[in-house]
Scaffold this motif. Sequence first.
Motif, PDB file in Angstrom:
ATOM      1  N   VAL A   1      44.877  60.614  27.535  1.00 22.89           N
ATOM      2  CA  VAL A   1      45.825  59.510  27.685  1.00 22.89           C
ATOM      3  C   VAL A   1      47.050  59.830  26.833  1.00 22.89           C
ATOM      4  O   VAL A   1      46.942  59.980  25.611  1.00 22.89           O
ATOM      5  CB  VAL A   1      45.205  58.174  27.239  1.00 22.89           C
ATOM      6  CG1 VAL A   1      46.168  57.024  27.550  1.00 22.89           C
ATOM      7  CG2 VAL A   1      43.863  57.941  27.918  1.00 22.89           C
ATOM      8  N   PHE A   2      48.191  59.944  27.474  1.00 22.82           N
ATOM      9  CA  PHE A   2      49.407  60.341  26.773  1.00 22.82           C
ATOM     10  C   PHE A   2      50.584  59.560  27.326  1.00 22.82           C
ATOM     11  O   PHE A   2      50.457  58.816  28.293  1.00 22.82           O
ATOM     12  CB  PHE A   2      49.630  61.850  26.932  1.00 22.82           C
ATOM     13  CG  PHE A   2      50.410  62.235  28.181  1.00 22.82           C
ATOM     14  CD1 PHE A   2      51.607  62.917  28.073  1.00 22.82           C
ATOM     15  CD2 PHE A   2      49.936  61.904  29.449  1.00 22.82           C
ATOM     16  CE1 PHE A   2      52.328  63.282  29.213  1.00 22.82           C
ATOM     17  CE2 PHE A   2      50.655  62.255  30.584  1.00 22.82           C
ATOM     18  CZ  PHE A   2      51.859  62.952  30.461  1.00 22.82           C
ATOM     19  N   ASP A   3      51.714  59.717  26.690  1.00 20.82           N
ATOM     20  CA  ASP A   3      52.962  59.199  27.245  1.00 20.82           C
ATOM     21  C   ASP A   3      53.973  60.335  27.201  1.00 20.82           C
ATOM     22  O   ASP A   3      54.118  60.996  26.166  1.00 20.82           O
ATOM     23  CB  ASP A   3      53.471  57.995  26.449  1.00 20.82           C
ATOM     24  CG  ASP A   3      54.589  57.271  27.185  1.00 20.82           C
ATOM     25  OD1 ASP A   3      55.722  57.804  27.199  1.00 20.82           O
ATOM     26  OD2 ASP A   3      54.349  56.191  27.741  1.00 20.82           O
ATOM     27  N   ALA A   4      54.638  60.555  28.314  1.00 26.54           N
ATOM     28  CA  ALA A   4      55.568  61.678  28.386  1.00 26.54           C
ATOM     29  C   ALA A   4      56.715  61.561  27.386  1.00 26.54           C
ATOM     30  O   ALA A   4      57.312  62.563  26.990  1.00 26.54           O
ATOM     31  CB  ALA A   4      56.130  61.798  29.809  1.00 26.54           C
ATOM     32  N   TYR A   5      57.016  60.345  26.955  1.00 30.71           N
ATOM     33  CA  TYR A   5      58.077  60.128  25.973  1.00 30.71           C
ATOM     34  C   TYR A   5      57.529  59.970  24.544  1.00 30.71           C
ATOM     35  O   TYR A   5      58.251  59.514  23.660  1.00 30.71           O
ATOM     36  CB  TYR A   5      58.879  58.887  26.344  1.00 30.71           C
ATOM     37  CG  TYR A   5      59.935  59.126  27.410  1.00 30.71           C
ATOM     38  CD1 TYR A   5      60.898  60.134  27.268  1.00 30.71           C
ATOM     39  CD2 TYR A   5      59.994  58.330  28.547  1.00 30.71           C
ATOM     40  CE1 TYR A   5      61.867  60.339  28.229  1.00 30.71           C
ATOM     41  CE2 TYR A   5      60.972  58.520  29.518  1.00 30.71           C
ATOM     42  CZ  TYR A   5      61.896  59.534  29.354  1.00 30.71           C
ATOM     43  OH  TYR A   5      62.866  59.726  30.306  1.00 30.71           O
ATOM     44  N   CYS A   6      56.282  60.352  24.341  1.00 27.59           N
ATOM     45  CA  CYS A   6      55.684  60.250  23.009  1.00 27.59           C
ATOM     46  C   CYS A   6      55.738  61.596  22.303  1.00 27.59           C
ATOM     47  O   CYS A   6      55.158  62.586  22.778  1.00 27.59           O
ATOM     48  CB  CYS A   6      54.231  59.778  23.137  1.00 27.59           C
ATOM     49  SG  CYS A   6      53.287  59.906  21.613  1.00 27.59           S
TER      50      CYS A   6
ATOM     51  N   LEU B   1      54.246  53.471  26.916  1.00 33.67           N
ATOM     52  CA  LEU B   1      54.768  53.277  25.564  1.00 33.67           C
ATOM     53  C   LEU B   1      56.128  52.584  25.554  1.00 33.67           C
ATOM     54  O   LEU B   1      56.377  51.686  24.753  1.00 33.67           O
ATOM     55  CB  LEU B   1      54.866  54.636  24.859  1.00 33.67           C
ATOM     56  CG  LEU B   1      55.269  54.626  23.386  1.00 33.67           C
ATOM     57  CD1 LEU B   1      54.320  53.774  22.553  1.00 33.67           C
ATOM     58  CD2 LEU B   1      55.314  56.058  22.852  1.00 33.67           C
ATOM     59  N   PHE B   2      57.013  53.018  26.439  1.00 36.51           N
ATOM     60  CA  PHE B   2      58.370  52.462  26.472  1.00 36.51           C
ATOM     61  C   PHE B   2      58.617  51.796  27.822  1.00 36.51           C
ATOM     62  O   PHE B   2      59.188  52.392  28.737  1.00 36.51           O
ATOM     63  CB  PHE B   2      59.410  53.552  26.200  1.00 36.51           C
ATOM     64  CG  PHE B   2      59.250  54.205  24.853  1.00 36.51           C
ATOM     65  CD1 PHE B   2      59.588  53.523  23.690  1.00 36.51           C
ATOM     66  CD2 PHE B   2      58.735  55.491  24.750  1.00 36.51           C
ATOM     67  CE1 PHE B   2      59.426  54.109  22.441  1.00 36.51           C
ATOM     68  CE2 PHE B   2      58.573  56.089  23.505  1.00 36.51           C
ATOM     69  CZ  PHE B   2      58.914  55.400  22.354  1.00 36.51           C
ATOM     70  N   THR B   3      58.163  50.563  27.930  1.00 33.43           N
ATOM     71  CA  THR B   3      58.371  49.779  29.148  1.00 33.43           C
ATOM     72  C   THR B   3      58.861  48.398  28.749  1.00 33.43           C
ATOM     73  O   THR B   3      58.718  47.978  27.594  1.00 33.43           O
ATOM     74  CB  THR B   3      57.064  49.641  29.956  1.00 33.43           C
ATOM     75  OG1 THR B   3      56.065  49.018  29.125  1.00 33.43           O
ATOM     76  CG2 THR B   3      56.551  50.995  30.429  1.00 33.43           C
ATOM     77  N   GLY B   4      59.415  47.684  29.716  1.00 39.95           N
ATOM     78  CA  GLY B   4      59.887  46.326  29.441  1.00 39.95           C
ATOM     79  C   GLY B   4      60.871  46.291  28.289  1.00 39.95           C
ATOM     80  O   GLY B   4      61.835  47.065  28.259  1.00 39.95           O
TER      81      GLY B   4
ATOM     82  N   LYS C   1      45.010  52.725  22.350  1.00 43.06           N
ATOM     83  CA  LYS C   1      46.072  51.918  21.747  1.00 43.06           C
ATOM     84  C   LYS C   1      47.152  52.789  21.108  1.00 43.06           C
ATOM     85  O   LYS C   1      48.161  52.274  20.631  1.00 43.06           O
ATOM     86  CB  LYS C   1      45.477  50.973  20.698  1.00 43.06           C
ATOM     87  CG  LYS C   1      44.535  49.925  21.291  1.00 43.06           C
ATOM     88  CD  LYS C   1      44.003  49.007  20.217  1.00 43.06           C
ATOM     89  CE  LYS C   1      43.217  47.839  20.798  1.00 43.06           C
ATOM     90  NZ  LYS C   1      42.051  48.257  21.578  1.00 43.06           N
ATOM     91  N   ALA C   2      46.933  54.086  21.054  1.00 45.81           N
ATOM     92  CA  ALA C   2      47.907  55.024  20.496  1.00 45.81           C
ATOM     93  C   ALA C   2      47.865  56.290  21.333  1.00 45.81           C
ATOM     94  O   ALA C   2      46.842  56.613  21.953  1.00 45.81           O
ATOM     95  CB  ALA C   2      47.591  55.327  19.037  1.00 45.81           C
TER      96      ALA C   2
ATOM     97  N   VAL D   1      42.914  61.217  18.227  1.00 44.34           N
ATOM     98  CA  VAL D   1      43.996  60.238  18.375  1.00 44.34           C
ATOM     99  C   VAL D   1      45.170  60.750  17.555  1.00 44.34           C
ATOM    100  O   VAL D   1      45.040  60.957  16.344  1.00 44.34           O
ATOM    101  CB  VAL D   1      43.594  58.835  17.887  1.00 44.34           C
ATOM    102  CG1 VAL D   1      44.778  57.874  17.994  1.00 44.34           C
ATOM    103  CG2 VAL D   1      42.418  58.297  18.684  1.00 44.34           C
ATOM    104  N   GLY D   2      46.293  60.976  18.205  1.00 38.22           N
ATOM    105  CA  GLY D   2      47.499  61.411  17.502  1.00 38.22           C
ATOM    106  C   GLY D   2      47.552  62.894  17.246  1.00 38.22           C
ATOM    107  O   GLY D   2      48.368  63.608  17.815  1.00 38.22           O
ATOM    108  N   HIS D   3      46.667  63.387  16.392  1.00 40.57           N
ATOM    109  CA  HIS D   3      46.687  64.805  16.031  1.00 40.57           C
ATOM    110  C   HIS D   3      45.284  65.247  15.648  1.00 40.57           C
ATOM    111  O   HIS D   3      44.544  64.496  15.001  1.00 40.57           O
ATOM    112  CB  HIS D   3      47.641  65.043  14.853  1.00 40.57           C
ATOM    113  CG  HIS D   3      47.562  66.439  14.290  1.00 40.57           C
ATOM    114  ND1 HIS D   3      47.928  67.556  15.015  1.00 40.57           N
ATOM    115  CD2 HIS D   3      47.124  66.891  13.085  1.00 40.57           C
ATOM    116  CE1 HIS D   3      47.750  68.631  14.272  1.00 40.57           C
ATOM    117  NE2 HIS D   3      47.260  68.261  13.101  1.00 40.57           N
ATOM    118  N   ALA D   4      44.908  66.440  16.053  1.00 37.46           N
ATOM    119  CA  ALA D   4      43.602  66.983  15.673  1.00 37.46           C
ATOM    120  C   ALA D   4      43.616  68.489  15.891  1.00 37.46           C
ATOM    121  O   ALA D   4      44.316  69.001  16.771  1.00 37.46           O
ATOM    122  CB  ALA D   4      42.481  66.356  16.494  1.00 37.46           C
ATOM    123  N   HIS D   5      42.834  69.209  15.097  1.00 33.55           N
ATOM    124  CA  HIS D   5      42.679  70.640  15.266  1.00 33.55           C
ATOM    125  C   HIS D   5      41.667  70.890  16.390  1.00 33.55           C
ATOM    126  O   HIS D   5      40.701  70.127  16.546  1.00 33.55           O
ATOM    127  CB  HIS D   5      42.180  71.268  13.961  1.00 33.55           C
ATOM    128  CG  HIS D   5      42.237  72.759  13.956  1.00 33.55           C
ATOM    129  ND1 HIS D   5      41.250  73.541  14.522  1.00 33.55           N
ATOM    130  CD2 HIS D   5      43.165  73.619  13.465  1.00 33.55           C
ATOM    131  CE1 HIS D   5      41.561  74.815  14.382  1.00 33.55           C
ATOM    132  NE2 HIS D   5      42.716  74.888  13.742  1.00 33.55           N
TER     133      HIS D   5
END
Length: 214
Positions: free
Chosen positions: A6-11, A40-43, A169-170, A187-191
Amino acid sequence: MKLVYVFDAYCGWSYGFAPTLAEVTLRHPELSVEVVSGGLFTGPRAVPIREFGYVQGANAKISELTGVVFGAGYERLIADGSFVMDSLDAARGVAALRQAAPERAVELAMAVQAAFYQDGLSLSDPDTFTRIATAAGLDPVEAGAALTSPAARRAAEADFRRAAALGAKAYPTLLAQDGDHTAVLAVGHAHPDTVDTLLEQFGSARTRSAASGR
């Protein structure tokens, strides 16, 4: 069992996760990957990029942790500040590319992010998706039409609902899924090694459950 990304292209953190995701998928060719766009960036959050004063600081941290490079084209967008990131448009384009080549969904999602974070191309511009499709050997006409396609909009909105249902949620969130059972791998970052360890633990737990009939 499969992976769900799950990602967002603008993230920016999703962009930074690309090396880890590439390594994980390289290590586990036996696992399919479902790519889901978040919203992430809507509305009210689809506003000029200058409204997000933390962006440059976050990008510096992303580069430091992951080694990804933010290109000159993107840096010009940041400096100008008027560009509006619209995740619905981005998700439409991702959905169209994914439909054209489902087995290449990870590769295509990374190409979309590179178009923005390296080249500074708008993901609300049909020409951006035409370019990505052409480079990938896909039909550029279909990709370019995605931003005005009702089907692509429905697919994007379905992605947003799917992300919410998964509890993401992230961004990015990487999950392992086996039937009704799901485990969070990152979530966010991981090796990649950390992801591997959690994936092995999930697989082992599922094997034990199957053996016990649960």
